[in-house]
Design a protein around this motif. Structure first.
Motif, mmCIF file in Angstrom:
data_model
loop_
_atom_site.group_PDB
_atom_site.id
_atom_site.type_symbol
_atom_site.label_atom_id
_atom_site.label_comp_id
_atom_site.label_asym_id
_atom_site.label_seq_id
_atom_site.Cartn_x
_atom_site.Cartn_y
_atom_site.Cartn_z
ATOM 1 N N ARG A 232 2.356 14.053 -4.364
ATOM 2 C CA ARG A 232 0.952 13.781 -4.491
ATOM 3 C C ARG A 232 0.536 12.694 -5.256
ATOM 4 N NH1 ARG A 232 0.351 15.463 -0.234
ATOM 5 N NH2 ARG A 232 0.622 17.693 0.628
ATOM 6 N N THR A 233 1.218 12.101 -6.208
ATOM 7 C CA THR A 233 0.897 10.958 -7.215
ATOM 8 C C THR A 233 1.469 9.728 -6.810
ATOM 9 O OG1 THR A 233 2.629 11.382 -8.777
ATOM 10 C CG2 THR A 233 0.708 12.848 -8.653
ATOM 11 N N ARG A 234 0.996 8.757 -7.240
ATOM 12 C CA ARG A 234 1.470 7.476 -7.256
ATOM 13 C C ARG A 234 2.741 7.177 -8.036
ATOM 14 N NH1 ARG A 234 -1.992 2.799 -9.874
ATOM 15 N NH2 ARG A 234 -0.858 1.581 -8.307
ATOM 16 N N ASN A 237 5.447 8.178 -5.912
ATOM 17 C CA ASN A 237 6.015 7.263 -4.864
ATOM 18 C C ASN A 237 6.905 6.089 -5.528
ATOM 19 O OD1 ASN A 237 5.557 6.486 -1.870
ATOM 20 N ND2 ASN A 237 4.224 4.488 -2.923
ATOM 21 N N TRP A 238 6.909 6.052 -6.824
ATOM 22 C CA TRP A 238 7.585 4.952 -7.772
ATOM 23 C C TRP A 238 8.762 5.788 -7.765
ATOM 24 C CZ3 TRP A 238 3.568 3.364 -12.119
ATOM 25 C CH2 TRP A 238 2.531 2.765 -11.785
ATOM 26 N N SER A 252 7.904 -5.153 -5.376
ATOM 27 C CA SER A 252 6.295 -4.723 -5.056
ATOM 28 C C SER A 252 5.721 -4.344 -6.428
ATOM 29 C CB SER A 252 7.017 -3.558 -4.107
ATOM 30 O OG SER A 252 7.494 -4.010 -2.913
ATOM 31 N N GLY A 253 6.441 -4.815 -7.522
ATOM 32 C CA GLY A 253 5.691 -4.455 -8.646
ATOM 33 C C GLY A 253 5.731 -2.901 -9.170
ATOM 34 N N VAL A 254 6.706 -2.287 -8.777
ATOM 35 C CA VAL A 254 6.968 -0.874 -9.296
ATOM 36 C C VAL A 254 7.790 -1.048 -10.670
ATOM 37 C CG1 VAL A 254 8.041 1.453 -9.001
ATOM 38 C CG2 VAL A 254 6.931 0.152 -7.059
ATOM 39 N N ARG B 75 4.420 -10.284 -11.483
ATOM 40 C CA ARG B 75 3.466 -9.378 -11.252
ATOM 41 C C ARG B 75 2.267 -10.461 -11.416
ATOM 42 N NH1 ARG B 75 4.018 -3.442 -12.984
ATOM 43 N NH2 ARG B 75 2.212 -3.372 -11.771
ATOM 44 N N MET B 95 12.078 5.654 2.966
ATOM 45 C CA MET B 95 10.679 6.065 2.700
ATOM 46 C C MET B 95 9.781 5.848 3.909
ATOM 47 S SD MET B 95 10.113 4.651 -1.156
ATOM 48 C CE MET B 95 8.375 4.628 -1.169
ATOM 49 N N ARG B 99 4.106 5.074 2.810
ATOM 50 C CA ARG B 99 4.649 5.030 1.428
ATOM 51 C C ARG B 99 5.124 3.649 0.878
ATOM 52 N NH1 ARG B 99 5.304 9.245 -1.952
ATOM 53 N NH2 ARG B 99 5.066 11.359 -1.278
ATOM 54 N N PHE B 102 2.178 0.884 0.654
ATOM 55 C CA PHE B 102 1.469 1.050 -0.514
ATOM 56 C C PHE B 102 2.232 1.112 -1.477
ATOM 57 C CE2 PHE B 102 -1.721 2.263 2.815
ATOM 58 C CZ PHE B 102 -2.953 1.723 2.381
ATOM 59 N N MET B 103 3.422 0.757 -1.551
ATOM 60 C CA MET B 103 4.261 1.025 -2.828
ATOM 61 C C MET B 103 3.907 -0.250 -3.970
ATOM 62 S SD MET B 103 8.407 0.593 -2.726
ATOM 63 C CE MET B 103 8.472 -1.077 -1.830
ATOM 64 N N GLY B 104 3.705 0.403 -4.969
ATOM 65 C CA GLY B 104 3.214 -0.525 -5.985
ATOM 66 C C GLY B 104 1.559 -0.641 -6.080
ATOM 67 N N ASN B 105 0.875 -0.185 -5.097
ATOM 68 C CA ASN B 105 -0.487 -0.541 -4.933
ATOM 69 C C ASN B 105 -1.042 0.979 -4.472
ATOM 70 O OD1 ASN B 105 -0.981 -3.427 -5.647
ATOM 71 N ND2 ASN B 105 0.421 -3.545 -3.881
ATOM 72 N N GLU B 106 -0.612 1.993 -4.639
ATOM 73 C CA GLU B 106 -0.846 3.363 -4.239
ATOM 74 C C GLU B 106 -2.270 3.639 -4.432
ATOM 75 O OE1 GLU B 106 1.513 2.758 -6.175
ATOM 76 O OE2 GLU B 106 3.310 3.227 -5.323
ATOM 77 N N SER B 115 -5.370 11.796 -11.099
ATOM 78 C CA SER B 115 -5.246 10.916 -10.138
ATOM 79 C C SER B 115 -4.044 11.418 -9.140
ATOM 80 C CB SER B 115 -4.924 9.564 -10.603
ATOM 81 O OG SER B 115 -5.962 9.144 -11.468
ATOM 82 N N PHE B 116 -4.536 11.689 -7.726
ATOM 83 C CA PHE B 116 -3.518 11.842 -6.742
ATOM 84 C C PHE B 116 -3.400 10.808 -5.723
ATOM 85 C CE2 PHE B 116 -4.864 15.945 -8.652
ATOM 86 C CZ PHE B 116 -3.497 16.647 -8.736
ATOM 87 N N PHE B 117 -2.372 10.594 -5.225
ATOM 88 C CA PHE B 117 -2.039 9.690 -4.339
ATOM 89 C C PHE B 117 -2.896 9.933 -2.892
ATOM 90 C CE2 PHE B 117 1.805 7.154 -2.237
ATOM 91 C CZ PHE B 117 1.121 6.703 -1.100
ATOM 92 N N HIS B 119 -3.204 10.258 0.377
ATOM 93 C CA HIS B 119 -2.291 10.279 1.848
ATOM 94 C C HIS B 119 -3.164 9.922 2.690
ATOM 95 C CE1 HIS B 119 1.793 10.680 0.111
ATOM 96 N NE2 HIS B 119 1.324 11.612 -0.729
ATOM 97 N N ARG B 159 1.406 -5.904 4.924
ATOM 98 C CA ARG B 159 1.417 -5.582 3.483
ATOM 99 C C ARG B 159 0.701 -6.461 2.496
ATOM 100 N NH1 ARG B 159 6.160 -2.866 0.338
ATOM 101 N NH2 ARG B 159 7.111 -5.096 0.378
#
Lengths: 368, 259
Positions: A232-234, A237-238, A252-254, B75, B95, B99, B102-106, B115-117, B119, B159
């Motif tokens: 549930r968090t960014r 995802n990372w 992608s900047g992770v 970056r 993935m 996901r 939005f990888m890196g820009n969630e 803060s929560f993703f 979805h 993207r």
């Protein structure tokens, strides 16, 4: 849904859809294990209050280290130093709290700082050198175990340091790891006759299970934290991205390196939680504590559906893997089965889990 | 045409004793597809890595929207609006599409200060963007691994555009694709260009370049062999320039003009 559907995309059956959830293996395994023991060991006392508490504690121990190992494995790395870290952390608490006689809360906090720093060092070496974490943490498995034996022998001339319970007496932080909660509820349950009470002796009238150990509370809290963080968090995802393909994630900047180092630290944190709960329960720290725990953690995570190659898995699955682990280990004891067979079972179920996971991976990615 | 959005002036890049780029100048305008052609080892990769902030040029100047640029790392370039879609390393197969998108820009949603993703938002936007690009997903949770190579490139392009790319660098997006998939990717490039985005299309396939390119720059052994405008050059001339002339003529002779 899309307005027009591609005729080449077959509708996938609900079964197949369920199959690609990482928790599936853990769920099926949990049901199977409970059914089996309910059939063959129901009268052994495994499912009365003491029995339930017995395997719950063992499962909770596995869960605590499995959560850390799970997130780290999804981030694409292993930590083989978990077991040694448990021994080392326990010994640090004994050295600070008993040998140096510092207040227990200071001993606990300093141990957490030292262990998380060691986790960070593990991670830093892995991301800096690009070496497999397997090798780097294998080195730490020996380094930490070596210190865990060397330090008590040098300062106390023995390999077990006791007296931790006395040193923790009246401390404010120690009960958060070694205490119990819910005593009034259990007393009430005892009075109501739902759970057994002591018949005679000094504790006559008290329930046989008098509270939930903080160990179990920690396990549940870490599972909830880990699950929410991952799904549930960014940052979650990372974690997936770092383990799925570190190079693509970087593009992608992770911040892949940061994610990996933090996950090594979290694994060390979990190992330290385990260690503190354990020394508070036993009242002593031993040089051989935590032996083989790293493998048990990894096995629980794999049974829970995570891929050894990273990028895929579930904290809930890992927790179920740990539950299966704990129930079977204690259940075989209750059922009167020779305990060495537990290892046979472990090997077999590990093999099945890995084969199943590889198959599931093929379904998800459409590889043939 | 308006001012160029990005100008690469006399870019040189040396790796130790190897001169990878010996003074390359290229400028790219908004809404054009600028094809960068060259054979293996011509310096294409080094050049786009310089443009996207991976390498610092040994000498030369990069001017972006009229301002001299000095990127510390990729970056910075992404933040400025220069996005690169890599040939292989763009998507994570295990993935889901949303996901990955939005990888890196969630997107995040605050609940009780945490803060929560988000979805719901991510899934909705992903489905919309995919439909605009002509890809029908089974659902936003479909894994990228189930998409074809062309679809993956399209997701990566969509993207980059969604996150405000002004310059889109495509590193050999068609080199591993079949005919049909290549056509889809080329159509995507055309759509993107029409939105006013500058596209830098790296390829060594002249036919793919001719299909969508507005201008063509050929790199050979770290140098530009000049920039040609569409209609002023034939595919054969481009092919010759890429291969460096003579040998190719002999080769083509022996192969009966099929290359």
């Amino acid at each position: 849904m899309a307005d027009t559907t591609d005729e080449r995309i077959k509708e996938i059956s609900p079964l197949r859809r369920a199959l690609i959830r990482p928790e599936l293996g853990g769920m099926v395994g949990t049901v199977a294990v409970f059914t089996l023991f309910a059939l063959f060991a129901f009268d052994s006392g495994m499912f009365n209050s003491q029995g339930v508490m017995n395997w719950s504690i063992v499962s909770a121990q596995f869960m605590i280290i499995a959560v850390g190992a799970c997130l780290l494995m999804i981030a694409g790395e292993f930590d083989l130093s978990v077991g040694s870290m448990i021994g080392f952390a326990g010994m640090m608490i004994a050295v600070f709290g008993v040998v140096l006689a510092w207040p227990m809360w200071i001993a606990i906090l300093i141990t957490f700082v030292i262990c998380c720093a060691l986790g960070a060092l593990n991670g830093w070496i892995v991301v800096r050198t690009g070496l497999p974490s397997f090798i780097v943490t294998l080195a730490f498995l020996f380094i930490l175990r070596g210190f865990t034996i060397y330090i008590p022998q040098t300062v106390e001339r023995k390999t077990i340091i006791g007296g931790i319970r006395d040193a923790a007496e009246g401390d404010w932080l120690a009960p958060i790891f070694g205490g119990k909660i819910g005593q009034p509820i259990f007393q009430w349950l005892g009075d109501m006759g739902v759970i057994g009470v002591f018949e005679r002796g000094t504790r006559a009238g008290q329930p046989v299970v008098d509270g939930i150990p903080m160990l179990i509370v920690w396990a549940i809290a870490l599972i909830i934290f880990g699950h929410i963080l991952l799904t549930r968090t960014r940052f979650g995802n990372w974690i997936f991205a770092a383990g799925g393909d570190a190079e693509a994630a970087r593009n992608s900047g992770v911040p892949v390196n940061k994610v990996k180092i933090l996950m090594f630290m979290f694994t060390a944190f979990c190992a330290t939680v385990f260690a503190v709960c354990q020394v508070m329960e036993f009242g002593s720290a031993g040089a051989d504590r935590g032996l083989l725990k790293e493998f048990e953690a990894i096995i629980a995570v794999v049974i829970g559906g995570a891929l050894l190659t990273g990028g895929y898995g579930s904290v809930i699955g890992a927790a179920l893997g740990a539950l299966i682990f704990g129930v079977v280990q204690q259940g075989l004891f209750f059922a009167g089965v020779e305990s060495s067979l537990f290892r046979v079972f472990l090997g077999v179920i590990l093999l099945f889990a890995v084969i199943l996971n590889t198959y599931i991976r093929r379904i998800i990615t459409g590889e043939r | 045409m308006a001012d160029p959005i990005i100008q690469m002036k006399e870019i040189q890049k040396h790796f130790g004793s190897v001169i990878a780029l010996a003074g390359v100048s290229v400028d790219v305008f908004p809404g054009e597809c600028h094809c960068l052609l060259g054979d293996n080892g011509a310096g294409k990769s080094t050049f786009i890595k310089t443009m996207s902030g991976v390498h610092k040029p040994t000498s030369g100047e990069i001017v972006f929207e009229g301002q001299p640029l000095d990127f510390a790392d990729p970056r910075d370039a992404i933040a400025a609006g220069i996005a690169t879609v890599h040939q292989h390393l763009a998507m994570i197969p295990l993935m889901s599409v949303s996901r990955n998108f939005f990888m890196g820009n969630e997107p995040v949603r605050k609940i009780a200060g945490l803060s929560f993703f988000d979805h719901d938002y991510a899934n909705r936007v992903t489905m919309e963007e995919m439909r605009n690009m002509g890809i029908n997903l089974r659902g936003p949770d479909q894994a990228v691994g189930t998409l074809s190579g062309g679809e993956r490139q399209t997701v990566a392009i969509a993207r980059a555009v969604h996150f405000g790319a002004k310059v889109l660098i495509l590193d050999e997006p068609t080199s591993a694709l079949g005919v049909r998939q290549t056509a889809n990717v080329l159509a995507t490039i055309d759509k993107v260009r029409k939105q006013g985005i500058a596209v830098v299309f790296i390829t060594h396939n002249v036919r793919h370049a001719m299909a969508v390119g507005d201008r063509f720059t050929v790199l050979n052994r770290g140098q530009t062999l000049g920039t040609a405008v569409r209609g002023e050059i034939t595919p054969e001339e481009l092919q010759d320039m890429m291969a460096g002339g003579q040998e190719m003529v002999q080769l083509e002779g022996s192969l009966g003009g099929t290359v």
